[in-house]
Design a protein around this motif. Structure first.
Motif, PDB file in Angstrom:
ATOM      1  N   ARG A 198       0.878  -1.162   0.000  1.00 54.60           N
ATOM      2  CA  ARG A 198       0.000   0.000   0.000  1.00 54.60           C
ATOM      3  C   ARG A 198       0.913   1.208   0.000  1.00 54.60           C
ATOM      4  NH1 ARG A 198      -5.014  -1.829   3.342  1.00 54.60           N
ATOM      5  NH2 ARG A 198      -4.387  -3.970   3.731  1.00 54.60           N
ATOM      6  N   LEU A 199       1.056   1.845  -1.122  1.00 53.31           N
ATOM      7  CA  LEU A 199       1.982   2.963  -1.218  1.00 53.31           C
ATOM      8  C   LEU A 199       1.203   4.246  -1.335  1.00 53.31           C
ATOM      9  CD1 LEU A 199       4.474   1.327  -3.655  1.00 53.31           C
ATOM     10  CD2 LEU A 199       4.919   1.909  -1.304  1.00 53.31           C
ATOM     11  N   ASN A 200       1.499   5.193  -0.460  1.00 50.82           N
ATOM     12  CA  ASN A 200       0.834   6.496  -0.472  1.00 50.82           C
ATOM     13  C   ASN A 200      -0.662   6.375  -0.337  1.00 50.82           C
ATOM     14  OD1 ASN A 200       3.336   7.561  -0.964  1.00 50.82           O
ATOM     15  ND2 ASN A 200       3.058   7.555  -3.163  1.00 50.82           N
ATOM     16  N   ASN A 201      -1.109   5.324   0.268  1.00 51.63           N
ATOM     17  CA  ASN A 201      -2.533   5.067   0.273  1.00 51.63           C
ATOM     18  C   ASN A 201      -2.894   4.145   1.417  1.00 51.63           C
ATOM     19  OD1 ASN A 201      -4.959   5.486  -1.048  1.00 51.63           O
ATOM     20  ND2 ASN A 201      -4.016   5.025  -3.010  1.00 51.63           N
ATOM     21  N   LEU A 202      -4.158   4.177   1.795  1.00 48.68           N
ATOM     22  CA  LEU A 202      -4.589   3.225   2.818  1.00 48.68           C
ATOM     23  C   LEU A 202      -5.054   1.929   2.197  1.00 48.68           C
ATOM     24  CD1 LEU A 202      -6.576   5.635   5.113  1.00 48.68           C
ATOM     25  CD2 LEU A 202      -4.682   4.220   5.817  1.00 48.68           C
ATOM     26  N   ASP A 260      -2.205  -6.253   7.312  1.00 41.68           N
ATOM     27  CA  ASP A 260      -1.368  -5.064   7.430  1.00 41.68           C
ATOM     28  C   ASP A 260      -1.999  -4.102   8.421  1.00 41.68           C
ATOM     29  OD1 ASP A 260      -0.285  -2.504   5.065  1.00 41.68           O
ATOM     30  OD2 ASP A 260       0.449  -3.118   7.025  1.00 41.68           O
ATOM     31  N   GLY A 261      -1.318  -3.847   9.504  1.00 45.15           N
ATOM     32  CA  GLY A 261      -1.886  -2.986  10.533  1.00 45.15           C
ATOM     33  C   GLY A 261      -1.404  -1.555  10.457  1.00 45.15           C
ATOM     34  N   SER A 262      -0.840  -1.168   9.318  1.00 42.65           N
ATOM     35  CA  SER A 262      -0.251   0.176   9.258  1.00 42.65           C
ATOM     36  C   SER A 262      -1.310   1.269   9.310  1.00 42.65           C
ATOM     37  CB  SER A 262       0.608   0.332   8.008  1.00 42.65           C
ATOM     38  OG  SER A 262      -0.149   0.041   6.870  1.00 42.65           O
ATOM     39  N   PHE A 263      -2.572   0.932   9.004  1.00 36.80           N
ATOM     40  CA  PHE A 263      -3.608   1.970   9.099  1.00 36.80           C
ATOM     41  C   PHE A 263      -3.724   2.485  10.527  1.00 36.80           C
ATOM     42  CE2 PHE A 263      -7.208  -0.211  11.134  1.00 36.80           C
ATOM     43  CZ  PHE A 263      -6.849  -1.531  11.007  1.00 36.80           C
ATOM     44  N   LEU A 264      -3.397   1.633  11.523  1.00 36.19           N
ATOM     45  CA  LEU A 264      -3.441   2.071  12.918  1.00 36.19           C
ATOM     46  C   LEU A 264      -2.353   3.096  13.184  1.00 36.19           C
ATOM     47  CD1 LEU A 264      -4.005  -1.424  14.544  1.00 36.19           C
ATOM     48  CD2 LEU A 264      -5.674   0.426  14.398  1.00 36.19           C
ATOM     49  N   VAL A 265      -1.185   2.904  12.552  1.00 30.85           N
ATOM     50  CA  VAL A 265      -0.101   3.868  12.730  1.00 30.85           C
ATOM     51  C   VAL A 265      -0.527   5.219  12.176  1.00 30.85           C
ATOM     52  CG1 VAL A 265       2.251   4.427  12.038  1.00 30.85           C
ATOM     53  CG2 VAL A 265       1.682   2.110  12.678  1.00 30.85           C
ATOM     54  N   HIS A 266      -1.128   5.199  10.968  1.00 33.40           N
ATOM     55  CA  HIS A 266      -1.572   6.461  10.368  1.00 33.40           C
ATOM     56  C   HIS A 266      -2.612   7.135  11.250  1.00 33.40           C
ATOM     57  CE1 HIS A 266       0.611   5.721   6.721  1.00 33.40           C
ATOM     58  NE2 HIS A 266       0.005   4.581   6.512  1.00 33.40           N
ATOM     59  N   TYR A 309       3.960   8.522   4.396  1.00 32.77           N
ATOM     60  CA  TYR A 309       3.162   8.916   5.557  1.00 32.77           C
ATOM     61  C   TYR A 309       2.518  10.279   5.335  1.00 32.77           C
ATOM     62  CZ  TYR A 309       5.643   5.159   7.894  1.00 32.77           C
ATOM     63  OH  TYR A 309       6.158   3.951   8.223  1.00 32.77           O
ATOM     64  N   ASN A 310       3.251  11.140   4.653  1.00 35.54           N
ATOM     65  CA  ASN A 310       2.721  12.471   4.395  1.00 35.54           C
ATOM     66  C   ASN A 310       1.477  12.411   3.520  1.00 35.54           C
ATOM     67  OD1 ASN A 310       2.631  15.237   4.468  1.00 35.54           O
ATOM     68  ND2 ASN A 310       4.078  15.510   2.792  1.00 35.54           N
ATOM     69  N   MET A 311       1.534  11.595   2.471  1.00 35.81           N
ATOM     70  CA  MET A 311       0.390  11.546   1.559  1.00 35.81           C
ATOM     71  C   MET A 311      -0.826  10.927   2.222  1.00 35.81           C
ATOM     72  SD  MET A 311       2.065  10.835  -2.128  1.00 35.81           S
ATOM     73  CE  MET A 311       0.724  11.367  -3.110  1.00 35.81           C
ATOM     74  N   VAL A 312      -0.605   9.901   3.038  1.00 34.98           N
ATOM     75  CA  VAL A 312      -1.749   9.322   3.739  1.00 34.98           C
ATOM     76  C   VAL A 312      -2.242  10.306   4.787  1.00 34.98           C
ATOM     77  CG1 VAL A 312      -2.580   7.379   5.079  1.00 34.98           C
ATOM     78  CG2 VAL A 312      -0.858   7.021   3.349  1.00 34.98           C
ATOM     79  N   GLN A 346      -2.280  13.452   4.614  1.00 32.31           N
ATOM     80  CA  GLN A 346      -3.110  14.492   3.984  1.00 32.31           C
ATOM     81  C   GLN A 346      -4.520  13.995   3.777  1.00 32.31           C
ATOM     82  OE1 GLN A 346      -0.828  15.533   0.545  1.00 32.31           O
ATOM     83  NE2 GLN A 346       0.314  17.082   1.646  1.00 32.31           N
ATOM     84  N   LYS A 347      -4.658  12.712   3.478  1.00 27.72           N
ATOM     85  CA  LYS A 347      -6.015  12.175   3.329  1.00 27.72           C
ATOM     86  C   LYS A 347      -6.744  12.181   4.655  1.00 27.72           C
ATOM     87  CE  LYS A 347      -5.001   9.257  -0.514  1.00 27.72           C
ATOM     88  NZ  LYS A 347      -5.642   8.480  -1.472  1.00 27.72           N
ATOM     89  N   LEU A 348      -5.969  12.061   5.746  1.00 29.79           N
ATOM     90  CA  LEU A 348      -6.616  12.036   7.056  1.00 29.79           C
ATOM     91  C   LEU A 348      -6.670  13.414   7.685  1.00 29.79           C
ATOM     92  CD1 LEU A 348      -5.078   8.762   8.509  1.00 29.79           C
ATOM     93  CD2 LEU A 348      -7.245   9.095   7.381  1.00 29.79           C
ATOM     94  N   GLY A 349      -6.200  14.419   6.968  1.00 27.92           N
ATOM     95  CA  GLY A 349      -6.407  15.781   7.447  1.00 27.92           C
ATOM     96  C   GLY A 349      -5.252  16.430   8.166  1.00 27.92           C
ATOM     97  N   VAL A 350      -4.045  15.861   8.121  1.00 28.84           N
ATOM     98  CA  VAL A 350      -2.899  16.546   8.721  1.00 28.84           C
ATOM     99  C   VAL A 350      -1.812  16.658   7.669  1.00 28.84           C
ATOM    100  CG1 VAL A 350      -3.248  15.850  11.102  1.00 28.84           C
ATOM    101  CG2 VAL A 350      -1.963  14.395   9.605  1.00 28.84           C
ATOM    102  N   SER A 351      -0.997  17.698   7.808  1.00 35.91           N
ATOM    103  CA  SER A 351       0.122  17.844   6.892  1.00 35.91           C
ATOM    104  C   SER A 351       1.400  17.623   7.677  1.00 35.91           C
ATOM    105  CB  SER A 351       0.116  19.245   6.271  1.00 35.91           C
ATOM    106  OG  SER A 351       1.353  19.492   5.679  1.00 35.91           O
ATOM    107  N   LEU A 352       2.106  16.553   7.355  1.00 37.56           N
ATOM    108  CA  LEU A 352       3.305  16.243   8.121  1.00 37.56           C
ATOM    109  C   LEU A 352       4.419  17.234   7.844  1.00 37.56           C
ATOM    110  CD1 LEU A 352       3.608  12.358   7.998  1.00 37.56           C
ATOM    111  CD2 LEU A 352       2.287  13.789   9.496  1.00 37.56           C
TER     112      LEU A 352
END
Lengths: 398, 266
Positions: free
Chosen positions: A354-358, B30-36, B61-64, B66-72
């Protein structure tokens, strides 16, 4: 070891078969905005590079693996800056094919190549690459099976007649040259294509000398040398953006064969608890670091069926981006199974990044089988195999 | 951050608890959504965040985010966010020898010792500074992820020591939070990973575990999320609480539902 050929994108002999396909007018299509990989943070405009296209989902730059069917399964292609790990089949018959497709696609698209092997001289590997097929001969060569799902070229479109003029097989925005080609395994790639391409070879027995002095850092000498070689090429040729004005941007395709096998000096395939158990995982981590900061994509074939320690396989999978496993039927009970008689093995897409995306593009189909015909390697959905696998899971406890 | 997840956890950015160790764990998925989620949550909660990003590049992380509303990038420029990029630093350490100690310098050594340089980096990044400028709410350490350290040759005991030191300093002394992701290797018989996971589970206040479905791949449900509250901070609450939800990740949000009692039809 590097061939002193001229850069592939600049010069093309008119006699070359795919000259027409790859020297289309370079469009002024330029993408703005941040990209996932590539080090030029100062340059927000990306001039389109031959043989790449942005992903439909998030604009990630993709390259073709050489097998359009595999590109589709991976969500459009292999992302630049990532690692594609191929888990070799048991007798290493089919994984070299995927390796060669990747390299051949690089030559045809004009990308630079870096081929590393401990077993075979990279020059020999390049000689054995399959020949690319141009559109007309492809339609003549392939069977009806493969073509049946494609649109009939004779059907006239009444309303959207302009779309008829567009080339088929393109699913997304088109970059400056075609994305994804077909190859004929029974023929060798023409010599002039190899000579006009830019490639670098790493043949382990030549690079390692017996009296080897390297500071110990828990990487086997072979891996250490390979990492230094890759970093050197990336830096010198400017794939990490260190020479921004030098020449037109290009992609570096790295191919590493049989990584982890004893020929690389790693005994991870020989014993369960080996001293250099972290060598391979460290190598993968640093390699990924190199890839993320440069315009390159890497294919690695690894004999994971030989690795005794299952924990290492799990770690290697976590450290790679895309993982595809090949399981051939040779020597297994499935070879005589009538439902599998049309296929040579199963292909498992074990991991997609998953690159740049959820979220990511994952195909719904999980039962994929491959077949090696006389001239083509095809991947198909095995409907029957799906049922068989389910039943065998029911009756076998393992 | 995912508002749905905030509801499940019963927290808001304004009322985030302090002094907690949260363990994120994934098994077969993949549990990375929890990290985001936690990264954007604590940035929105106006906390000072030290992010040890070992797995992906900063731009991911920055691009994700931004989708969640923060700018790293903005947070980093403001000084709210300190990022250690593992992949980029690894290349620097490995090919260009550094004079001063680097947090990840164990990569160059044959026997990876301990993670003291990394702890020193975290401590310097999160040390509260009293100089009257915009005071951040509390320091937060976020690690993605600890299992990579095992792959790079660090022993599980050294990783546990590192977490212990961080907890003592960040959670206890500075009343901040620590969040870390660990992979559960499941049946891969990874002893080191099991030691690390068990050790951290005992120390954590909150465990979020993302698991793949036992029945295999499903298009509508990406997995199961188990939330386990341990060590309740109020002594009156008698025992650990646990909840299970099934989730589906969408482009910018997550959809959670109670697990249905009927088996999914194929």
């Amino acid at each position: 070891m590097a061939a002193a050929g001229t850069c592939g994108t600049g010069t093309r002999s008119t006699g070359s078969m795919v000259a027409a396909a790859s020297t289309n007018n370079v469009t002024s299509f330029q993408r703005r905005g941040p990209r996932a990989s590539g080090a030029d943070s100062g340059c927000s405009r990306l001039v389109s590079i031959a043989g790449t296209r942005p992903s439909v989902r998030n604009g990630q730059l993709l390259v073709s693996t050489g097998l359009p069917a595999l590109d589709q399964l991976l969500g459009g292609g292999l992302a630049v800056g990532t690692v594609l790990l191929i888990e070799e089949d048991k007798y290493n018959i089919y994984s070299p094919l995927l390796f060669k497709y990747f390299l051949a696609e690089g030559i045809v698209s004009g990308h630079a190549l870096l081929v590393a092997s401990a077993k075979e001289d990279p020059a020999d590997i390049l000689q054995k690459l399959p020949a690319p097929l141009i559109d007309d001969s492809y339609k003549k060569e392939c069977d009806e099976d493969v073509c049946s799902h494609k649109m009939e070229p004779d059907i006239k479109m009444k309303i959207a007649w302009r779309y008829q003029l567009l080339p088929k097989m393109e699913a997304g925005p088109v970059s400056s040259s075609r994305f994804g080609h077909y190859y004929d395994i029974s023929k060798r790639i023409p010599q002039e294509l190899i000579e006009t391409s830019k490639w670098h070879g790493f043949f382990l027995p030549e690079k390692i000398s017996s009296a080897f002095n390297v500071e110990s850092c828990s990487l086997t000498p072979g891996y250490m040398k390979l990492l230094q070689f890759i970093q050197n090429i990336i830096y010198k040729e400017g794939f990490d953006g260190s020479n921004p004005q030098k020449k037109q941007k290009n992609i570096l395709r790295i191919g590493i064969q049989n990584l982890g096998s004893p020929l690389w000096g790693d005994d991870i395939c020989c014993t369960e608890n080996c001293d250099t158990s972290h060598s391979l995982t460290k190598f993968l981590y640093i390699l990924r670091g190199l890839l993320r900061t440069s315009l390159s994509a890497c294919i690695i074939t690894m004999p994971t069926h030989l690795i005794q320690n299952k924990a290492v396989i799990a770690r290697v999978t976590n450290l790679s981006d895309t993982v595809v496993g090949l399981e051939s039927f040779i020597g297994s009970e499935k070879e005589t199974n009538p439902l599998y008689k049309d296929y040579h093995g199963l292909i498992h897409i074990r991991q997609i990044p998953r690159l740049n995306n959820l979220i990511y593009d994952i195909s719904d189909v999980k039962d994929l089988a491959f077949k090696l015909k006389k001239k083509l390697f095809t991947i198909e959905v095995s409907q029957e195999a799906g049922k068989v696998v389910w039943y065998s899971r029911l009756f076998n406890s393992s | 951050m995912f508002p749905e997840l905030n509801n499940l956890l019963n927290t808001t950015p304004e009322g985030a608890e302090q002094g907690k160790l949260t363990l994120l764990c994934d098994a077969k998925t993949d549990g990375s959504f929890l990290v985001h989620h936690f990264l954007s949550f604590y940035l929105k909660a106006n906390c000072k965040v030290c992010f040890v990003a070992l797995v992906q590049s900063f731009s991911h992380y920055n691009m994700v985010g931004q989708k969640l509303g923060v700018s790293l990038t903005t947070a980093r420029e403001r000084g709210q966010l300190v990022v250690l990029e593992g992949l980029k630093s690894a290349v620097d350490i490995f090919f260009r020898p550094q004079e001063e100690p680097h947090p990840l310098q164990f990569l160059r050594e044959a026997n990876a010792g301990d993670l003291q340089p990394l702890y020193a980096f975290v401590r310097d990044a999160l040390e509260p500074v009293d100089c009257g400028e915009a005071a951040w709410r509390c320091p937060v350490l976020l690690v993605d992820d600890l299992s990579v350290l095992l792959s790079l040759g660090v022993g599980p005991v050294a990783v546990l020591d590192f977490v212990h030191y961080c907890r003592a300093t960040v959670c206890r002394e500075w009343k901040g939070n620590v969040v870390a992701l660990v992979h559960d290797s499941g049946d891969a018989e990874d002893e080191e990973s099991d030691v690390l996971l068990n050790g951290l589970s005992h120390q954590s206040h909150l465990i979020l575990r993302a698991e793949g479905l036992a029945t295999g791949f499903c298009k509508d449900v990406h997995g199961q999320l188990r939330i386990l509250w341990r060590r309740p901070l109020q002594p009156t609450t008698p025992r650990d609480r646990s909840l299970t939800y099934q989730y589906k990740i969408q482009d910018k949000s997550i959809f959670c539902c109670e697990p249905s009692s009927e088996p999914y039809s194929l």
